[in-house]
Design an enzyme around this catalytic site. Structure first.
Site, PDB file in Angstrom:
ATOM      1  N   GLU B  58      29.373  -1.688   1.065  1.00 40.13           N
ATOM      2  CA  GLU B  58      29.384  -0.405   1.779  1.00 40.13           C
ATOM      3  C   GLU B  58      30.615  -0.240   2.667  1.00 40.13           C
ATOM      4  O   GLU B  58      31.126   0.863   2.812  1.00 40.13           O
ATOM      5  CB  GLU B  58      28.112  -0.259   2.629  1.00 40.13           C
ATOM      6  CG  GLU B  58      26.867   0.087   1.816  1.00 40.13           C
ATOM      7  CD  GLU B  58      26.222  -1.124   1.169  1.00 40.13           C
ATOM      8  OE1 GLU B  58      26.659  -2.262   1.489  1.00 40.13           O
ATOM      9  OE2 GLU B  58      25.299  -0.962   0.372  1.00 40.13           O
ATOM     10  N   HIS B 125      14.252   1.247   4.145  1.00 43.93           N
ATOM     11  CA  HIS B 125      14.452   2.257   3.097  1.00 43.93           C
ATOM     12  C   HIS B 125      13.936   3.605   3.581  1.00 43.93           C
ATOM     13  O   HIS B 125      13.572   4.451   2.798  1.00 43.93           O
ATOM     14  CB  HIS B 125      13.724   1.857   1.804  1.00 43.93           C
ATOM     15  CG  HIS B 125      14.290   0.658   1.122  1.00 43.93           C
ATOM     16  ND1 HIS B 125      14.089  -0.619   1.584  1.00 43.93           N
ATOM     17  CD2 HIS B 125      15.076   0.541   0.018  1.00 43.93           C
ATOM     18  CE1 HIS B 125      14.718  -1.474   0.791  1.00 43.93           C
ATOM     19  NE2 HIS B 125      15.334  -0.801  -0.167  1.00 43.93           N
TER      20      HIS B 125
END
Lengths: 342, 321, 411
Positions: B58, B125
């Site tokens: 990322e 999540h």
């Protein structure tokens, strides 16, 4: 050779880099004198903020700068004054940034080694070490997508920066994309005060190239001729499409981590070894051996003059005015909110 | 023809790829696989070389986008989950967001974040990241709540010169449907009165808009008219619309799915208290998720976030004034 | 032109430096780049280089002194230039004071007077910002407005008035003043005791209630003539209805002694003596003084003791033996007009009598006609663990009989 004013570096009009011995030597001299001057100004209290020098690393840095050509992208780090000047950064921009002129490339919004100029292809670093690797890779990816061929990106960092996750992710993605990126690691054995054995466990930083699936070459960072050859080779390979190239230069800092630091933690034996010799002294000898001793003296004088002129000019320029500043961090109309100040 | 919120996002990306050769999409599994949520389904085939699979990096994904944007491209980076974007936070907050300020050259990139909780998605999540990205100067942060906005605001984001964090809500992906894509776009920086009312201004964004609307329905049965304001974009905040609404109702409840401390809801309350003091007949309030990591078990999760029932209860409290 | 040389920041974290060594003295010349002194920073000892050229006119910071960043350390200029145009340099602290302590003592924080938190209205009107604004616009005096928001806060609707009138709220002749001063007060010993005892009584003893109305006419007649006789005799004592009720209670207990009991858990205590308690209202609550051995006292004694104990109670001078140990209690709210009520048992007593006011009302005479009569309500609360309904009813019957033929009370 075309005539030139004091300090101006001839940039090639052709597509080939100006890796002439003169350009190389002058870049090193200008860098050394500019930084000596900055150190002096710092100790006289004329510079706000930190001063971090590249003394002792000029050969490695300048070798990268001279291997690049117009259209390439250069992401220097802390000790790359020589590389920047070799790549074409005007010395006046250096002094403007340090002396706080609002005409500098960052206009006072960022300073010292964070300066950059996107129009010239010099990326302005952020402090987080390793971050510039993926950014440089991104520039190269964009060039590829725009179908620009033949450009190379070169980014520099130190042995300590190779410990960061950013370095790892950036180099890995550049390798996956097979981008023409040259990563130059100036291994000066210390990250601030931290010695190598506290920084990584591999025997040689060059070993990491294998881990990323890329090519790498080591070089004696105090040997200017060797640096010129190795960097030239690495840039060429990248340009030809061989993917990322890792160059690890062994040398020592000949200054503290910053000018506020006395660097007394560096082991004496290391300091007094061959690794600790001054590349500029070596360059002088090598230049004399080439029969260019007189030129060397001229280059020195011209460099001194250029530095003095730049300092004088920048000192007389206006500083940023907070009341004239456009305090908006976004460009889109309406994106910067109107805050009630008073 | 029924279009889901996710279809709208895909359609917007396709239009962007088609109309602007400088746009490309970069993310994990976005290429042939079409993305974890299928937001880029078939796009790699249609636009070869412009929908690129990234490694699980990322930091480098965002860093790459910054470099590419500096060089004139318009990258759209898909994070697989908003929660993972923290690994790339440095590049977004310190690189993308500072580029225009430091260099005078903008950094046109979009970071797409599949955000928000769904039952069973758990602590990593489910997060809503709009607060963190809004806090640092230099970014635009969008939180569309409708199918139409998912489409038009993503297009606007991609076309914007500044870096945009685009928070898409996962709960809305497949369940929110519309008849057609909008032909006209409402500018992204404008909040929208989703339901007019007279008694309380309930400011919400993203999935919470739908919870607020359900709460408003319930209170209508009790004789109270709740005005629901959909922020659409949280940074910049459309303070004008919010204040105009509070001028009509005199009462404010700001609802957000993220955590209470310093959240977007807190920002709304602060602004209204400061700029709309004399409009207030009741203390301005906010309602957020509980100040704990987001639980996994659906029972705990349902109690953790604001729901229509909790919003209705909070509205009744405010209505005591 | 003379200039100051100041202490530079030689490291990012430096706030002050020590002038470790001077390489120059007054009268020496300096030029740019020359090292003129050595400065000890927080990190290292560094060379201080000159930026200007000229002659040292003054050494302002002697060797060993500590100077803050930008503090003056020297003055440079042309030889012979005067330096008194400069104000005195910032005070320099000696770097090695002998009295240096390792930790600096922070000044003791000023005692902050924390206002006692009370909910007492400090004279401010509780009002929302919007209501305040509307009130100002409409010229409404908020001190006269009743607030309907939580905590009595004035909100917009209070200021605007119902039904969209011209804006003035009609508050009547009493204005919008609160009926009492908002506030809290601590629970007194008496209140706490009452609370404790009555909660215990009400929640443990199974109360039941029996009630009758007594014909109060005979009692009224007897009382009137008894008081007349006392007056004629020059006696100060004036007999109240309750005096007769007290005596009547004793007589009723004599006839139905089962009511004069206490619940003791595993046993029931039958009291042979009647220690008659009666309720006296006090400013902060109530107390029940006890007429001991009322069964052995005549009417006059009972009446007199009732008055004396009542006065003592009101003056707060009752001794514990004067308000404990009762076996039966009488509580009378007739003087305040209460017609009928039921009292809470006074533990551990098994019964209590609640007496109401005498009321004129239509009654059915023995011949079936509706005639005006005087009735007084009597309600007995009894502890069903000790007393059953029949016995309570019998007690009431006895009480009514005595009160309706009250002559016996005077014996």
């Amino acid at each position: 050779m075309a005539t030139r004013t004091a300090g101006a570096v001839r940039r090639s009009t052709s597509a080939s880099p100006d890796d002439s011995w003169e350009n190389f030597g002058r870049a090193m001299l200008r860098a050394r004198f500019a930084e000596d001057k900055l150190a002096s100004l710092y100790r006289a209290g004329r510079i706000v903020g930190g001063v971090y020098l590249g003394r002792g690393q000029e050969a490695l840095s300048a070798a990268g700068g001279v291997a690049l050509r117009k259209g390439d992208v250069f992401a220097p780090l802390i000790r790359d004054m020589a590389g920047r000047l070799a790549f074409g950064e005007p010395l006046i921009d250096v002094m403007r940034t340090y002396l706080g002129s609002r005409l500098g490339p960052m206009r006072g919004r960022d300073g010292n080694i964070h300066r950059g100029d996107l129009a010239r292809g010099i990326l302005p670093m952020i402090s987080h070490l390793g971050a510039m690797v993926s950014a440089t890779a991104g520039v190269l990816l964009a060039k590829r997508m725009k179908k620009e061929k033949g450009s190379v990106g070169l980014t520099c960092l130190g042995d300590g920066a190779t410990s960061t996750g950013s370095f790892h992710e950036g180099l890995n993605v550049a390798a996956v994309e097979k981008l023409p990126l040259v990563v130059v690691v100036a291994d000066n054995a210390y990250a601030y005060s931290t010695p190598k054995d506290r920084q990584f466990a591999c025997a040689d930083l060059l070993d990491r190239a294998k881990g990323y699936g890329i090519e790498g070459e080591g070089v004696d960072g105090t040997d200017p001729e060797a640096c010129l050859n190795v960097l030239g080779r690495a840039v060429q390979k990248a340009r030809e499409g061989s993917g990322p190239q890792l160059v690890v230069g062994r040398l020592l800092r000949l200054c503290g981590h910053g000018e506020h630091d006395d660097g007394l933690y560096v082991e004496k034996d290391l300091k007094n070894s061959e690794r600790g010799r001054d590349c500029l002294g070596v360059m002088e000898k090598m230049t004399q051996d080439r029969g260019m001793g007189k030129d060397w003296e001229k280059w020195k004088e011209s460099a001194h003059q250029e530095v003095e002129e730049a300092v004088k000019k920048a000192s007389e320029e206006p500083v940023p005015d907070p009341f004239e500043e456009d305090w908006r961090a976004t460009r889109t109309q309406g994106a910067a909110e109107a805050w009630v100040e008073e | 023809m029924s279009i889901t919120y996710l279809d709208a996002i895909r359609a917007a990306q396709e239009k962007a790829l088609r109309d602007d050769p400088s746009v490309f999409i970069y993310g994990q599994d976005v290429g042939k696989f079409g993305g974890a949520f299928k937001a880029t389904k078939n796009l790699a085939e249609k636009y070869p070389g412009r929908v690129i699979d990234s490694p699980i990096s990322e930091d480098a994904m965002v860093g790459l986008a910054v470099g590419a944007a500096m060089e004139g491209m318009k990258p759209v980076v898909e994070m697989q989950f908003a929660d993972f974007s923290t690994v790339g936070l440095n590049q977004m907050l310190n690189h993308a967001a500072t580029t225009y300020w430091r260099t005078g050259r903008p950094c046109p990139m979009v970071l797409r974040l599949p955000s928000g909780g769904t039952p069973g998605s758990g602590p990593f999540h489910s997060q809503s990241m709009e607060t963190i990205y809004s806090h640092y100067p230099g970014l635009v942060v969008m939180t569309p709540a409708t199918v139409e906005d998912a489409y038009s605001m993503l297009l606007e984001a991609i076309g914007m010169e500044d870096p945009v964090v685009f928070c898409e809500h996962k709960l809305l992906y497949y369940h929110l449907k519309a008849e057609a894509l909008p032909s006209e776009a409402v500018p992204a920086f404008r909040a929208h009165v989703a339901r007019p009312g007279r008694d309380v201004t309930c400011v919400a964004y993203s999935a919470m808009v739908h919870e607020a609307l359900a709460a408003a329905e319930e209170l209508a049965g009790e004789g109270h008219e709740i005005e629901v304001v959909d922020l659409r974009t949280v940074k910049p905040l459309d303070t004008d619309t919010i204040l105009a609404s509070v001028a009509r109702t005199g009462r404010l409840l700001a609802v957000g799915e993220s955590w209470p401390w310093g959240g977007a809801s807190a920002e709304v309350v602060a602004r209204v208290a400061s700029e709309g003091f004399e409009l207030l007949d009741a203390p301005p309030q906010r309602l957020n998720a509980k100040d704990t990591p987001i639980p996994y078990h659906p029972n705990l999760w349902a109690a953790h976030r604001p729901t229509a029932v909790r919003i209705a209860a909070a509205l009744r409290e405010v209505l005591r004034y | 032109m003379a200039k100051e040389i100041t202490m530079p920041a030689l490291s990012p974290s430096m706030t002050e430096g020590v002038l470790a060594k001077w390489h120059k003295k007054v009268g020496d010349t300096i030029k740019p780049g020359e090292v003129i002194a050595e400065v000890e920073t927080d990190k290292a000892t560094m060379d201080l280089e000159a930026y200007d050229k000229g002659t040292i006119l003054q050494i302002s910071a002697p060797e060993g002194s500590k100077v803050a960043i930008n503090g003056r350390i020297a003055i440079v200029g042309e030889p012979g230039e005067k330096v008194d145009s400069f104000s005195a340099p910032a005070p320099v602290a000696s770097a090695n004071p002998t009295a240096k302590t390792a930790t600096s003592s922070a000044p003791a924080p000023a005692a902050v007077a924390v206002p006692a938190v009370t909910a007492v209205n400090m004279g401010r009107v509780k009002i929302s910002p919007l209501a305040k604004k509307v009130a100002a616009e409409k010229g409404v005096d908020v001190s006269r407005v009743a607030g309907t928001g939580p905590g009595g806060r004035i909100v917009r609707r209070d200021v605007e008035g119902a039904g969209g009138g011209p804006g003035r709220v009609s508050v009547g002749i009493f204005g919008g003043k609160p009926i009492a001063q908002d506030g809290i007060r601590p629970v007194s010993q008496m209140r706490a005791a009452i609370a404790r005892r009555l909660v215990e009584s009400k929640t443990t003893a199974p109360h039941f209630y029996v009630e009758r109305e007594v014909d109060a006419a005979p009692l009224a007649k007897l009382r009137a003539s008894a008081n007349a006789a006392l007056e004629m005799a020059g006696e100060k004592l004036k007999l109240s209805v309750n005096d007769f009720v007290l005596k009547a209670a004793v007589e009723a207990l004599r006839r139905v002694p089962g009511v004069n009991c206490s619940w003791e858990g595993a046993s029931i205590r039958q009291h042979g003596a009647v220690h008659l308690a009666f309720a006296v209202a006090l400013p902060d609550g109530l107390i029940t003084p006890v007429i001991r051995n009322a069964h052995a006292k005549d009417f006059r004694t009972i009446a007199r003791e009732a008055k004396d104990l009542g006065a003592k109670a009101k003056a707060g001078k009752l001794q514990p033996e004067e308000y404990t140990g009762g076996t039966f209690t009488v509580s009378n709210l007739g003087m305040i007009g209460v017609e009928r009520f039921s009292a809470i048992l006074n533990p551990p007593q098994a019964a209590i009598l609640a007496v109401g006011a005498t009321v004129k009302k239509p009654v059915v005479a023995s011949n079936g006609a509706i005639v005006p009569g005087e009735r007084m309500s009597l309600t007995v609360s009894a502890d069903h663990r000790v007393v059953d309904g029949l016995m309570a009813g019998e007690f009431l019957k006895a009480l009514v009989e005595v009160l309706e033929s009250p002559g016996v009370l005077l014996m």
